[in-house]
Design an enzyme around this catalytic site. Structure first.
Site, PDB file in Angstrom:
ATOM      1  N   SER A  51     -12.020   5.219  -7.755  1.00  0.00           N
ATOM      2  CA  SER A  51     -10.734   5.380  -6.693  1.00  0.00           C
ATOM      3  C   SER A  51      -9.404   4.362  -7.178  1.00  0.00           C
ATOM      4  O   SER A  51      -8.539   4.825  -6.751  1.00  0.00           O
ATOM      5  CB  SER A  51     -10.770   5.108  -5.581  1.00  0.00           C
ATOM      6  OG  SER A  51     -11.690   4.287  -5.081  1.00  0.00           O
ATOM      7  N   ASP A 347      -6.752  -1.946   1.370  1.00  0.00           N
ATOM      8  CA  ASP A 347      -7.122  -1.291   2.643  1.00  0.00           C
ATOM      9  C   ASP A 347      -8.388  -1.884   2.636  1.00  0.00           C
ATOM     10  O   ASP A 347      -9.011  -1.122   3.892  1.00  0.00           O
ATOM     11  CB  ASP A 347      -7.205  -0.163   2.424  1.00  0.00           C
ATOM     12  CG  ASP A 347      -7.952   0.789   1.250  1.00  0.00           C
ATOM     13  OD1 ASP A 347      -8.216  -0.580   0.556  1.00  0.00           O
ATOM     14  OD2 ASP A 347      -7.873   1.673   1.342  1.00  0.00           O
ATOM     15  N   HIS A 350      -9.496  -1.775  -1.768  1.00  0.00           N
ATOM     16  CA  HIS A 350      -8.359  -1.020  -2.894  1.00  0.00           C
ATOM     17  C   HIS A 350      -7.810  -1.946  -3.323  1.00  0.00           C
ATOM     18  O   HIS A 350      -7.370  -2.693  -1.951  1.00  0.00           O
ATOM     19  CB  HIS A 350      -8.333   0.391  -2.957  1.00  0.00           C
ATOM     20  CG  HIS A 350      -8.933   1.366  -2.430  1.00  0.00           C
ATOM     21  ND1 HIS A 350      -9.606   2.364  -1.628  1.00  0.00           N
ATOM     22  CD2 HIS A 350     -10.010   2.013  -3.433  1.00  0.00           C
ATOM     23  CE1 HIS A 350     -10.684   3.069  -1.973  1.00  0.00           C
ATOM     24  NE2 HIS A 350     -10.916   2.878  -3.136  1.00  0.00           N
TER      25      HIS A 350
END
Length: 384
Positions: A51, A347, A350
């Site tokens: 991610s 968040d 990340h």
């Protein structure tokens, strides 16, 4: 007297005009030369990872189904001004890499329509170890069946779409000579999936690095010449880790000591394996970018880089880190800070665009790559 002053003023005006003309002419004539001296070093980028590098493979028919929140605001609010299925408020390291090479943002493989200048195979939640390992040990929520081996299969499918067989080396259609292979960090999820299990870190590290090394070897055997490999970041500084670990498990900068040690040990073994690959493939340039120490540098002096908040997430809910796994960013109960650029974390898992920009500069222009990224570029330029 007035006539003399008028004449003198006219002469000054004429001289000024002529001087300006010559300056502009010199600048104009110099521009093409400068451009010619600085051609684009690469025609395309092939990217892989999780991610931290995913530019949209999550939101697809075949992608993981458990990360729908990334399609909601305020994701993407800083740069794109709408969600792009990137796990940040804006650009990622791979986006800054593309911009630095004068290339467009990479399209995600599962949605790409034009891959002439590169394609991104990274997908959120990916592991280095094959997914079946986690299924066998009941350690997965089955939301992310993709691993780095899945991305290699996708890459082979992509090569086949260009007319190259999966076993073919030096695929001309893919033009590896003019391609940069950027392998984003991967392995954090492997450790995360085994939290609370009886499987030791040593086993995860051995299996993850073995799989990852096999992936890199496959790329190099296909003819990859310029490869950049990101190490793991300081995962113990993420609000997710901070909220799960006891307060007694902290290091000198306030992050989770056990998790940071885990990432550090992983990176040490990885660098040793990269050295072996350099000996095996002497024609290739394999650059390691030190995410762990770049992150540490920022954490030790955040104000130097414009950050005022080291631990709290910009977007989320709950105390003390503005992170709650059941009310994450992008869900109705979460809210975002007003100035994301002051936050390192976006968040809870990340980073913000601002942090990604800082570390990408450290990788591309600073001393946190080995050999330096400038060496890789110079090597590429001299082989043109």
């Amino acid at each position: 007297m007035a006539s003399s002053l008028t004449s003198f003023s006219s002469q000054i005006s004429l001289i000024t005009t002529i001087t300006a003309f010559f300056i502009l002419s010199t600048l104009c004539s110099a521009s093409p030369t400068t451009t010619k001296l600085q051609p684009h070093p690469f025609k395309r980028i092939y990217a892989f990872g999780d991610s931290f590098t995913d530019t949209g493979n999550t939101k697809s028919i075949n992608g993981p189904s458990g990360f729908g929140h990334v399609s909601n605001p305020p994701y993407g609010s800083t740069f794109f001004h709408h969600p792009t299925n990137r796990y940040s408020d804006g650009r990622l390291v791979i986006d800054f890499v593309a911009q630095s090479l004068n290339l467009p943002f990479l399209p995600p493989y599962l949605k790409q329509k034009n891959a002439s200048q590169g394609v991104n195979f990274a997908v959120a939640g990916s592991t280095a170890i094959n997914h079946q390992f986690f299924v066998k040990h009941n350690l997965t929520l089955d939301i992310t069946p993709q691993s780095i081996q899945t991305q290699l299969l996708w890459f082979n499918e992509f090569l086949e779409s260009l007319g190259c067989s999966a076993t073919e080396t030096e695929c001309k259609a893919a033009d590896f000579e003019d391609s940069l292979f950027w392998v984003g960090e991967i392995g954090v999820n492997d450790y995360a999936y085994t939290v609370g299990s009886s499987i030791p870190d040593d086993m995860i590290r051995m299996l993850a690095i073995s799989s990852f090394t096999g992936f890199l070897q496959a790329l190099l055997e296909k003819g990859a010449k310029y490869v950049v490999v990101q190490g793991l970041p300081m995962s113990g500084c993420l609000p997710l880790a901070m909220s799960l670990a006891p307060e007694t498990d902290r290091d000198e900068i306030g992050c989770v000591k056990s998790v940071n040690n885990q990432s550090y040990s992983h990176n040490a073994v990885l660098q040793s394996k990269l050295q072996d690959l350099r000996k095996q493939f002497p024609r290739a340039v394999i650059t390691y970018v030190d995410y762990w120490n770049a992150y540490l540098t920022v954490m030790k002096n955040p104000a130097k880089y414009g950050f005022t908040e080291r631990f709290r997430a910009c977007c989320g809910s709950g105390e003390p880190y503005n992170f709650n796994v059941f009310a994450t960013c992008g869900t109705p109960l979460a809210s975002a800070c007003k100035i994301p650029s002051q936050y390192i974390n976006w968040d809870g898992v990340h980073l913000t665009e601002a942090m990604y920009k800082v570390v990408s500069d450290m990788f591309l222009k600073g001393s946190f790559s080995n050999p330096p990224f400038s060496y890789l570029l110079d090597k590429k330029q001299r082989q043109r």
